[in-house]
Design a protein around this motif. Structure first.
Motif, PDB file in Angstrom:
ATOM      1  N   VAL A 221       0.860  -1.179   0.000  1.00  0.00           N
ATOM      2  CA  VAL A 221       0.000   0.000   0.000  1.00  0.00           C
ATOM      3  C   VAL A 221       0.898   1.230   0.000  1.00  0.00           C
ATOM      4  CG1 VAL A 221      -1.773   1.269   1.276  1.00  0.00           C
ATOM      5  CG2 VAL A 221      -1.803  -1.229   1.258  1.00  0.00           C
ATOM      6  N   ALA A 222       0.449   2.291  -0.665  1.00  0.00           N
ATOM      7  CA  ALA A 222       1.188   3.559  -0.686  1.00  0.00           C
ATOM      8  C   ALA A 222       2.598   3.373  -1.240  1.00  0.00           C
ATOM      9  CB  ALA A 222       1.223   4.180   0.708  1.00  0.00           C
ATOM     10  N   GLN A 223       2.679   2.844  -2.452  1.00  0.00           N
ATOM     11  CA  GLN A 223       3.973   2.677  -3.104  1.00  0.00           C
ATOM     12  C   GLN A 223       4.491   4.036  -3.595  1.00  0.00           C
ATOM     13  OE1 GLN A 223       4.024  -1.112  -5.644  1.00  0.00           O
ATOM     14  NE2 GLN A 223       1.829  -0.859  -5.267  1.00  0.00           N
ATOM     15  N   SER A 224       5.808   4.145  -3.722  1.00  0.00           N
ATOM     16  CA  SER A 224       6.388   5.438  -4.095  1.00  0.00           C
ATOM     17  C   SER A 224       7.637   5.311  -4.948  1.00  0.00           C
ATOM     18  CB  SER A 224       6.742   6.233  -2.827  1.00  0.00           C
ATOM     19  OG  SER A 224       7.677   5.501  -2.037  1.00  0.00           O
ATOM     20  N   GLY A 225       8.043   4.097  -5.269  1.00  0.00           N
ATOM     21  CA  GLY A 225       9.299   3.889  -5.972  1.00  0.00           C
ATOM     22  C   GLY A 225       9.194   3.988  -7.479  1.00  0.00           C
ATOM     23  N   PRO A 226      10.277   3.672  -8.182  1.00  0.00           N
ATOM     24  CA  PRO A 226      10.278   3.732  -9.643  1.00  0.00           C
ATOM     25  C   PRO A 226       9.469   2.618 -10.294  1.00  0.00           C
ATOM     26  CG  PRO A 226      12.370   2.904  -8.844  1.00  0.00           C
ATOM     27  CD  PRO A 226      11.608   3.368  -7.636  1.00  0.00           C
TER      28      PRO A 226
END
Length: 216
Positions: A196-201
């Motif tokens: 949940v709430a991923q933020s990477g490339p």
């Protein structure tokens, strides 16, 4: 607001030794690599059991969490060890016990969790360091005193004593990834195999147990 599409590592960089899939896996004889055009396929020795960086159990989980969750810094590809800013706009060691960071203002979490803030940095780092959480990787932050939030996007990492591995085996690894404080709190304090709430490339698109994990 965007996730880190501009930090996406190329297939060539991965094959050359980039940090998108951990060094431990790359030298493990049970891991094999193949490529088909723009698709990189990795055959791993184990399936994932959790995608919570705080409670990861093996290298394959760290490989995935390193690219779906942004850290302050990321390792650089090549034959020599190095790092560069990722979620951090700037990051600098002021003295042996203090690291100052300023987040980029365009890093967002998926699933409607908004902008990454210094509070998320504090939460994520102190969560791994907290003995009460019994993280297998608490030793990566064994010398942490506290993370001080200066304002929405900046803060200071205070250490109790100098820690040489900080820039090699802590900050550029899954132990340095930043999670959404609100997301983890809403999950009851722990994430499972559904991120949940991923933020990477990269973003986890599909996971079929003991079959395949697809990142896009």
């Amino acid at each position: 607001m965007s996730i880190l599409a501009d930090t996406r590592v190329s297939r060539r960089s991965l094959l050359a030794g980039a940090g998108a899939f951990g060094l431990a896996s790359m030298v493990n004889p049970k891991v094999s690599w193949s490529s088909d055009g723009p698709i990189l396929k990795v055959r791993s020795y184990a399936d994932i059991q959790t995608l919570d960086p705080c409670f990861r159990l093996a290298a394959p989980e760290g490989d995935i969490t390193s690219v779906i969750f942004a850290g302050l810094v990321v390792t650089t590809p090549g034959d020599s060890w190095g790092w560069r800013p990722m979620a951090a706009e700037t990051i600098k060691q002021l003295d042996p016990l203090t690291v100052a960071f300023q987040l980029r203002d365009n890093i967002g979490f998926t699933d409607g969790y908004g902008q990454m803030t210094a509070e998320d940095v504090k939460f994520s780092i102190e969560r791994i360091a907290d003995p009460a959480n019994k993280s297998p990787y608490s030793g990566d932050w064994a010398t942490l005193k506290e993370v001080e939030v200066k304002d929405k996007l900046s803060g200071l990492i205070h250490l109790k004593q100098a820690f040489a591995p900080l820039w090699t085996s802590t900050l550029p690894t899954p132990s340095g990834t930043i999670l959404s404080k609100r997301a983890i709190t809403e999950l009851g304090g722990k994430m499972g195999v559904k991120p949940v709430a991923q933020s990477g490339p990269y973003i986890l698109k599909e996971w079929l147990p003991k079959q395949r994990t697809v990142l896009v």
